[in-house]
Motif scaffolding. Sequence first.
Motif, PDB file in Angstrom:
ATOM      1  N   PRO A 173       0.898  -1.081  -0.125  1.00 22.28           N
ATOM      2  CA  PRO A 173       0.125   0.017  -0.132  1.00 22.28           C
ATOM      3  C   PRO A 173       0.907   1.296   0.040  1.00 22.28           C
ATOM      4  CG  PRO A 173      -0.853  -1.653   1.649  1.00 22.28           C
ATOM      5  CD  PRO A 173       0.510  -2.115   1.083  1.00 22.28           C
ATOM      6  N   TRP A 174       0.627   2.135  -0.993  1.00 27.47           N
ATOM      7  CA  TRP A 174       1.223   3.279  -0.945  1.00 27.47           C
ATOM      8  C   TRP A 174       1.775   4.027   0.086  1.00 27.47           C
ATOM      9  CZ3 TRP A 174       0.459   8.412  -0.073  1.00 27.47           C
ATOM     10  CH2 TRP A 174      -0.974   8.861   0.112  1.00 27.47           C
ATOM     11  N   HIS A 175       0.832   4.274   1.132  1.00 25.97           N
ATOM     12  CA  HIS A 175       1.023   5.102   2.307  1.00 25.97           C
ATOM     13  C   HIS A 175       1.820   4.146   3.362  1.00 25.97           C
ATOM     14  CE1 HIS A 175      -2.213   2.413   3.547  1.00 25.97           C
ATOM     15  NE2 HIS A 175      -2.255   2.864   4.874  1.00 25.97           N
ATOM     16  N   LEU A 176       2.080   3.015   3.156  1.00 21.57           N
ATOM     17  CA  LEU A 176       3.301   2.355   3.867  1.00 21.57           C
ATOM     18  C   LEU A 176       4.620   2.181   3.423  1.00 21.57           C
ATOM     19  CD1 LEU A 176       0.981  -0.714   5.285  1.00 21.57           C
ATOM     20  CD2 LEU A 176       1.125   1.706   6.131  1.00 21.57           C
ATOM     21  N   ALA A 177       4.636   2.889   2.255  1.00 16.80           N
ATOM     22  CA  ALA A 177       6.043   2.956   1.299  1.00 16.80           C
ATOM     23  C   ALA A 177       6.684   4.128   1.407  1.00 16.80           C
ATOM     24  CB  ALA A 177       5.782   2.381   0.011  1.00 16.80           C
ATOM     25  N   THR A 178       6.156   5.482   1.935  1.00 13.53           N
ATOM     26  CA  THR A 178       6.633   6.644   1.993  1.00 13.53           C
ATOM     27  C   THR A 178       7.750   7.031   2.918  1.00 13.53           C
ATOM     28  OG1 THR A 178       4.938   7.645   3.407  1.00 13.53           O
ATOM     29  CG2 THR A 178       4.470   7.467   0.953  1.00 13.53           C
ATOM     30  N   ARG A 179       8.209   8.168   2.705  1.00 14.41           N
ATOM     31  CA  ARG A 179       9.296   8.460   3.434  1.00 14.41           C
ATOM     32  C   ARG A 179       8.874   8.818   4.884  1.00 14.41           C
ATOM     33  NH1 ARG A 179      14.285  12.946   2.810  1.00 14.41           N
ATOM     34  NH2 ARG A 179      14.991  12.736   5.015  1.00 14.41           N
ATOM     35  N   GLU A 180       7.820   9.641   4.859  1.00 14.27           N
ATOM     36  CA  GLU A 180       6.821   9.703   6.312  1.00 14.27           C
ATOM     37  C   GLU A 180       6.538   8.438   7.056  1.00 14.27           C
ATOM     38  OE1 GLU A 180       6.099  13.367   3.359  1.00 14.27           O
ATOM     39  OE2 GLU A 180       6.238  10.889   3.347  1.00 14.27           O
ATOM     40  N   MET A 181       6.271   7.308   6.379  1.00 14.64           N
ATOM     41  CA  MET A 181       5.929   6.145   6.916  1.00 14.64           C
ATOM     42  C   MET A 181       7.327   5.639   7.519  1.00 14.64           C
ATOM     43  SD  MET A 181       3.931   4.137   8.291  1.00 14.64           S
ATOM     44  CE  MET A 181       3.928   2.136   8.546  1.00 14.64           C
ATOM     45  N   ILE A 182       8.299   5.516   6.739  1.00  8.34           N
ATOM     46  CA  ILE A 182       9.577   5.158   7.092  1.00  8.34           C
ATOM     47  C   ILE A 182      10.104   5.892   8.499  1.00  8.34           C
ATOM     48  CG2 ILE A 182      11.787   4.427   6.502  1.00  8.34           C
ATOM     49  CD1 ILE A 182       9.484   2.920   5.404  1.00  8.34           C
ATOM     50  N   ALA A 183       9.844   7.260   8.597  1.00  7.09           N
ATOM     51  CA  ALA A 183      10.458   7.953   9.732  1.00  7.09           C
ATOM     52  C   ALA A 183       9.668   7.524  11.194  1.00  7.09           C
ATOM     53  CB  ALA A 183       9.971   9.419   9.437  1.00  7.09           C
ATOM     54  N   GLU A 184       8.274   7.221  10.855  1.00  5.63           N
ATOM     55  CA  GLU A 184       7.685   6.538  12.048  1.00  5.63           C
ATOM     56  C   GLU A 184       8.088   5.140  12.445  1.00  5.63           C
ATOM     57  OE1 GLU A 184       4.808   7.835  13.809  1.00  5.63           O
ATOM     58  OE2 GLU A 184       5.492   9.564  12.936  1.00  5.63           O
ATOM     59  N   VAL A 185       8.448   4.214  11.434  1.00  2.00           N
ATOM     60  CA  VAL A 185       9.095   3.043  11.934  1.00  2.00           C
ATOM     61  C   VAL A 185      10.504   3.436  12.561  1.00  2.00           C
ATOM     62  CG1 VAL A 185      10.173   1.009  10.766  1.00  2.00           C
ATOM     63  CG2 VAL A 185       8.005   1.825   9.981  1.00  2.00           C
ATOM     64  N   ARG A 186      11.168   4.308  12.129  1.00  4.20           N
ATOM     65  CA  ARG A 186      12.548   4.774  12.634  1.00  4.20           C
ATOM     66  C   ARG A 186      12.221   5.095  14.153  1.00  4.20           C
ATOM     67  NH1 ARG A 186      16.231   9.339  12.188  1.00  4.20           N
ATOM     68  NH2 ARG A 186      18.340   8.805  12.595  1.00  4.20           N
ATOM     69  N   ARG A 187      11.301   5.938  14.129  1.00  6.52           N
ATOM     70  CA  ARG A 187      10.849   6.686  15.668  1.00  6.52           C
ATOM     71  C   ARG A 187      10.468   5.540  16.723  1.00  6.52           C
ATOM     72  NH1 ARG A 187       6.493   7.630  18.303  1.00  6.52           N
ATOM     73  NH2 ARG A 187       5.342   6.681  16.786  1.00  6.52           N
ATOM     74  N   VAL A 188       9.815   4.326  16.191  1.00 12.78           N
ATOM     75  CA  VAL A 188       9.415   3.130  16.899  1.00 12.78           C
ATOM     76  C   VAL A 188      10.697   2.325  17.323  1.00 12.78           C
ATOM     77  CG1 VAL A 188       8.093   1.130  16.995  1.00 12.78           C
ATOM     78  CG2 VAL A 188       7.097   3.343  16.388  1.00 12.78           C
ATOM     79  N   LEU A 189      11.703   2.322  16.413  1.00 14.40           N
ATOM     80  CA  LEU A 189      12.833   1.395  16.664  1.00 14.40           C
ATOM     81  C   LEU A 189      13.869   1.838  17.618  1.00 14.40           C
ATOM     82  CD1 LEU A 189      13.710   0.126  13.131  1.00 14.40           C
ATOM     83  CD2 LEU A 189      13.094  -1.446  15.306  1.00 14.40           C
ATOM     84  N   ARG A 190      14.167   0.938  18.605  1.00 11.76           N
ATOM     85  CA  ARG A 190      15.552   1.394  19.237  1.00 11.76           C
ATOM     86  C   ARG A 190      16.693   1.609  18.309  1.00 11.76           C
ATOM     87  NH1 ARG A 190      13.162  -3.536  23.083  1.00 11.76           N
ATOM     88  NH2 ARG A 190      11.711  -2.127  24.432  1.00 11.76           N
TER      89      ARG A 190
END
Length: 517
Positions: free
Chosen positions: A394-411
Amino acid sequence: MNLSPSDVADPPAPPAPVAGRALPNGLAAFLVFFSSGAVLVLETVALRLVGPYVGVTLQVTSSVIGVALAAIAYGAWTGGRLADRRDPRPLLAPALVLAGIATAVTLPVVRYAGEVLRGGAASAILLLVALAVFVPALLLSAVTPLVVKLQLADLRRTGQVVGRLSSIGTLGGITATLLTGFVLVAALSSTVILLALAVSLGVAGLVLGWYLRRQGAAELPGPGRAKAVLAVLGLVGAGLSTVAPNPCDIETAYHCAKVEADPSRSSGRTLLLNSAQHSYVDLADPRHLEYAYTKWFGAVADVIAPTGQRLDALHLGGGGFTVPRYLTATRPGTDNLVFEIDGGLIELGERELGVHQGPDLRAVAGDARLLVAAESPESRDLVVGDAFGHLVVPWHLATREMIAEVRRVLRPSGAYVQNVIDYPPLRFIRSELATVAAEFQHVALIAPPEAIAGEQGSNFVLVASDAPLPLAAIGERLIEVDPRASLVADAELDEFVGEALVLTDDYAPVDQLLATA
């Protein structure tokens, strides 16, 4: 200034009344509301009907909308021409009855044709969508101009009559869209929805014909034999619907889902979504990973957290819950949090795929983009991206903004692994790598060498972290679990990515990047 008699225009003639008696306002409003709403029910359900054969992509969605609009246009044009040439009253009931028959016949036609057109090109998508939508939508769209013509008894009120009925038709479409999208598809199968619509149209047509007969208009023009033929066609359509091949065991709010037993492994189960293989699980051995990309996921997990070391893992997409079950089996005490948009798949997993929710596995139904935003910063060791709409991320899971959220959640030492499917010329995987690299400091790619060379389509797994990736250890583990896989990183990966587009919420043409032509 003096005027001669020839300079004075004749006074306008009074408006001529329209031939035929107007329908009661309530009946006219109902017919326009009902017929317009039925078109939107067809359009919404068509996406579910054709999805198992051609997927649920932007192209398929665009085809459904385009074909439906074409049917509405031609239906309105045809209805308007007929209304000017004949008394519209005897045409209304046949239009509804024929639309009901066409709706009933749609199910078997699409299911038999879908087996032939499965996975086809754009022309196959358009043809299958046309078989699903065009004829019944055209017949239903002819109703409004027929009703409008009957209501124009006083041409001085043309704007008022046309405006009122147009707004009623629009409200019918809005109501049907919301009711179908929020209620019907969540509660009923496509078969039940379409057959119920077909019966409703047929009954409405018969009742309308009876009413008009009492008012002095014929219900159906032509001999009784034609009526009998139409009745037989309706029954045949309904009957074929019950025996037509159905690619679904169940229909969830998002998918046509089916679970198949593996004939070579008694405990093996394959989950098919919209007829595409999605997940494989071994009910007896959750450590067993059948598909290559799940082995790659497992290899990365095995390196960042050796067997027995618990993890806090977040999964974007559940499917068959293969990876959460693997992590639980190999790392007791692991906290697996799964975001799965389709609650029906969670229930299916619990019922048929050995999914047991508890302290080590929690499944939340909802959109991963929204749910990730609510997660605490630096709360996860591993984030697994495996969410697909058919074969497309899904396109909204492939964007830089989504990746930034993933990075925020990771240690800081955590890792993100993402499954992507792409085909030559590999535009999407390059863009997704560029997008992930725009947020994470270290990125690598796992895929078969033939796929990296652009010779075939394949799954690709991206690995990203802000901490240096243990590339040597991951490479060694990949040799053990899947010697055919290659690990690409550093300068070689930069060369592969090139000047690829970074996807953003403002511009993420995922479907177009995946197009092979």
